[in-house]
Design an enzyme around this catalytic site. Structure first.
Site, PDB file in Angstrom:
ATOM      1  N   PRO A 109       0.774  -1.122  -0.079  1.00  0.00           N
ATOM      2  CA  PRO A 109      -0.164   0.079  -0.128  1.00  0.00           C
ATOM      3  C   PRO A 109       0.926   1.281  -0.024  1.00  0.00           C
ATOM      4  O   PRO A 109       0.177   2.483  -0.242  1.00  0.00           O
ATOM      5  CB  PRO A 109      -0.784  -0.046   1.211  1.00  0.00           C
ATOM      6  CG  PRO A 109      -0.157  -0.953   2.055  1.00  0.00           C
ATOM      7  CD  PRO A 109       0.901  -2.058   0.995  1.00  0.00           C
ATOM      8  N   GLU A 135       2.180  -7.983   8.695  1.00  0.00           N
ATOM      9  CA  GLU A 135       2.569  -6.749   8.670  1.00  0.00           C
ATOM     10  C   GLU A 135       3.613  -6.338   7.726  1.00  0.00           C
ATOM     11  O   GLU A 135       3.948  -5.285   7.435  1.00  0.00           O
ATOM     12  CB  GLU A 135       3.404  -6.240  10.146  1.00  0.00           C
ATOM     13  CG  GLU A 135       2.415  -6.370  11.228  1.00  0.00           C
ATOM     14  CD  GLU A 135       1.366  -5.288  11.164  1.00  0.00           C
ATOM     15  OE1 GLU A 135       1.199  -4.506  10.731  1.00  0.00           O
ATOM     16  OE2 GLU A 135       0.166  -5.890  11.489  1.00  0.00           O
ATOM     17  N   ARG A 173      -5.086  -8.418 -19.955  1.00  0.00           N
ATOM     18  CA  ARG A 173      -6.308  -8.122 -21.141  1.00  0.00           C
ATOM     19  C   ARG A 173      -5.595  -7.159 -22.172  1.00  0.00           C
ATOM     20  O   ARG A 173      -6.429  -6.711 -23.021  1.00  0.00           O
ATOM     21  CB  ARG A 173      -7.470  -7.602 -20.311  1.00  0.00           C
ATOM     22  CG  ARG A 173      -7.682  -6.309 -19.765  1.00  0.00           C
ATOM     23  CD  ARG A 173      -8.826  -6.197 -18.979  1.00  0.00           C
ATOM     24  NE  ARG A 173      -9.906  -6.182 -19.741  1.00  0.00           N
ATOM     25  CZ  ARG A 173     -10.522  -5.395 -20.515  1.00  0.00           C
ATOM     26  NH1 ARG A 173      -9.719  -4.305 -20.610  1.00  0.00           N
ATOM     27  NH2 ARG A 173     -11.446  -5.390 -20.983  1.00  0.00           N
ATOM     28  N   ASP A 188     -11.980   0.999 -24.027  1.00  0.00           N
ATOM     29  CA  ASP A 188     -11.967   1.028 -22.631  1.00  0.00           C
ATOM     30  C   ASP A 188     -11.859   2.292 -22.023  1.00  0.00           C
ATOM     31  O   ASP A 188     -10.913   3.046 -22.715  1.00  0.00           O
ATOM     32  CB  ASP A 188     -11.445  -0.161 -21.808  1.00  0.00           C
ATOM     33  CG  ASP A 188     -12.073  -1.303 -22.105  1.00  0.00           C
ATOM     34  OD1 ASP A 188     -13.437  -1.579 -22.306  1.00  0.00           O
ATOM     35  OD2 ASP A 188     -11.438  -2.489 -21.900  1.00  0.00           O
TER      36      ASP A 188
HETATM   37  N1  SAM Z   1       1.831  -2.924   7.676  1.00  0.00           N
HETATM   38  C1  SAM Z   1       1.840  -2.714   5.959  1.00  0.00           C
HETATM   39  C2  SAM Z   1       1.747  -0.990   6.003  1.00  0.00           C
HETATM   40  O1  SAM Z   1       0.830  -0.565   6.824  1.00  0.00           O
HETATM   41  O2  SAM Z   1       2.153  -0.687   5.058  1.00  0.00           O
HETATM   42  C3  SAM Z   1       0.614  -3.365   5.530  1.00  0.00           C
HETATM   43  C4  SAM Z   1       0.590  -4.854   5.440  1.00  0.00           C
HETATM   44  S1  SAM Z   1      -0.674  -5.638   4.921  1.00  0.00           S
HETATM   45  C5  SAM Z   1      -1.593  -5.965   6.341  1.00  0.00           C
HETATM   46  C6  SAM Z   1      -0.122  -7.186   4.082  1.00  0.00           C
HETATM   47  C7  SAM Z   1       0.327  -7.259   2.710  1.00  0.00           C
HETATM   48  O3  SAM Z   1      -0.779  -6.831   1.911  1.00  0.00           O
HETATM   49  C8  SAM Z   1       1.446  -6.127   2.398  1.00  0.00           C
HETATM   50  O4  SAM Z   1       2.735  -6.812   2.521  1.00  0.00           O
HETATM   51  C9  SAM Z   1       1.149  -6.041   0.901  1.00  0.00           C
HETATM   52  O5  SAM Z   1       1.925  -7.009   0.118  1.00  0.00           O
HETATM   53  C10 SAM Z   1      -0.405  -6.358   0.718  1.00  0.00           C
HETATM   54  N2  SAM Z   1      -1.093  -5.148   0.341  1.00  0.00           N
HETATM   55  C11 SAM Z   1      -1.755  -4.688   1.231  1.00  0.00           C
HETATM   56  N3  SAM Z   1      -2.665  -3.372   0.936  1.00  0.00           N
HETATM   57  C12 SAM Z   1      -2.110  -3.405  -0.601  1.00  0.00           C
HETATM   58  C13 SAM Z   1      -2.470  -2.480  -1.539  1.00  0.00           C
HETATM   59  N4  SAM Z   1      -3.255  -1.413  -1.396  1.00  0.00           N
HETATM   60  N5  SAM Z   1      -1.536  -2.554  -2.543  1.00  0.00           N
HETATM   61  C14 SAM Z   1      -0.623  -3.621  -2.874  1.00  0.00           C
HETATM   62  N6  SAM Z   1      -0.495  -4.528  -1.993  1.00  0.00           N
HETATM   63  C15 SAM Z   1      -1.086  -4.451  -0.796  1.00  0.00           C
END
Ligand code: SAM
Length: 266
Positions: A109, A135, A173, A188
């Site tokens: 994220p 995490e 796609r 699209d």
């Molecule tokens: N503690 C991390 C933070 O706050 O940045 C978040 C960890 S999340 C619970 C677990 C995993 O989900 C991440 O390591 C990532 O690979 C994936 N993930 C969660 N949200 C995401 C997003 N919006 N885009 C891409 N990957 C995501």
């Protein structure tokens, strides 16, 4: 390694992959990747050999008898962190399949928010995705192994598997031959920085609402112009930011002015 090729998941060894587009997914949940791949366009692209997906489970690279993949964070705090070593070994195994030529993307994220434009401009024949859980992953792995971090939006999911599949489908796609009609992708939303025009199908009249006459006219020049006008109008209403960086042709400007005039009172 799990590898999809002929309509079923195979567990095979050192296969050299020569498909047009190949995705390696480093994941604790390969079945999730497999199950999402069973439907629609993605399943078709996999069957046609236009793309392929391998899954690498970091648990297979653990050395202790419990196959431990995570540990508590240094400094304390809630949750667990994925350890660097099993992930590094899984990434390395994936890299070696492609003579070390593939970019490694950590789904996070905190990463760059991906867009249609990014996928359209993508100049890669494959990517290696790391799906975090808990995490997230040890920061030192990001420093040593990761080329880019990508996010699918400003929200936090429990793992990177669904983001990986969102991205794989969005890229797939766009590959020639995947959609029934190659024009589909180019018309699209986001293609040419415009939103798609409204779509209608049978019946002609639904709940007192009739399909626009022009779409029944059979006049393709007029239909194309009507569609372009709707796309321009919708984009200016819903996503004016897309038009800011786009230069309109004289015709497009006229159609947009007409759209605004026609929809002034709505
Ligand atoms: N503690 C991390 C933070 O706050 O940045 C978040 C960890 S999340 C619970 C677990 C995993 O989900 C991440 O390591 C990532 O690979 C994936 N993930 C969660 N949200 C995401 C997003 N919006 N885009 C891409 N990957 C995501």
């Amino acid at each position: 390694m799990w590898y999809w090729r002929t309509g079923e998941w195979l567990s095979i060894g050192n296969l050299i992959i020569d498909d047009a587009m190949h995705f390696d997914v480093i994941t604790l949940f390969p079945a999730l990747i497999r199950d999402v791949s069973k439907y629609g366009i993605l399943s078709r692209a996999l069957d046609m050999g236009i793309c392929s997906i391998s899954c690498w489970n970091p648990r297979d690279y653990c050395t202790d008898r419990y196959r431990t993949i995570d540990d508590r964070p240094y400094g304390g705090g809630p949750g667990m962190v994925m350890m660097a070593e099993p992930l590094a070994k899984a990434i390395n195994a994936a890299r070696m399949q492609h003579e070390n030529k593939r970019k490694v993307i950590y789904l996070s994220p905190q990463g760059e928010k991906v867009t249609h434009a990014k996928f359209q401009d993508l100049d890669e024949t494959g990517l290696i995705f790391i799906c975090g859980r808990y995490e997230g992953i040890d920061e030192r792995l990001i420093r040593t192994e990761v080329d880019e971090q990508w996010s699918i939006g400003d929200y936090v999911l429990a793992g990177g598997e669904l983001p990986a599949m969102v991205i794989i489908e969005a890229i797939t796609r766009l590959q020639p031959g995947v959609l029934g009609n190659d024009l589909s992708a180019s018309q699209d939303t986001f293609s040419d920085d415009l939103l798609d025009c409204p779509q209608f199908t049978r019946p002609e009249q639904y709940d007192g609402d009739r399909v626009p006459d022009v779409l029944l006219s059979g006049n393709h020049r007029e239909i194309d112009q009507w569609r372009l006008k709707q796309s321009l109008g919708r984009t200016s209403e819903k996503r004016p930011d897309l038009l800011e960086s786009r230069k309109l042709t004289q015709l497009e400007q006229r159609l947009l002015d007409e759209y605004k005039q026609e929809n002034r009172d709505h």
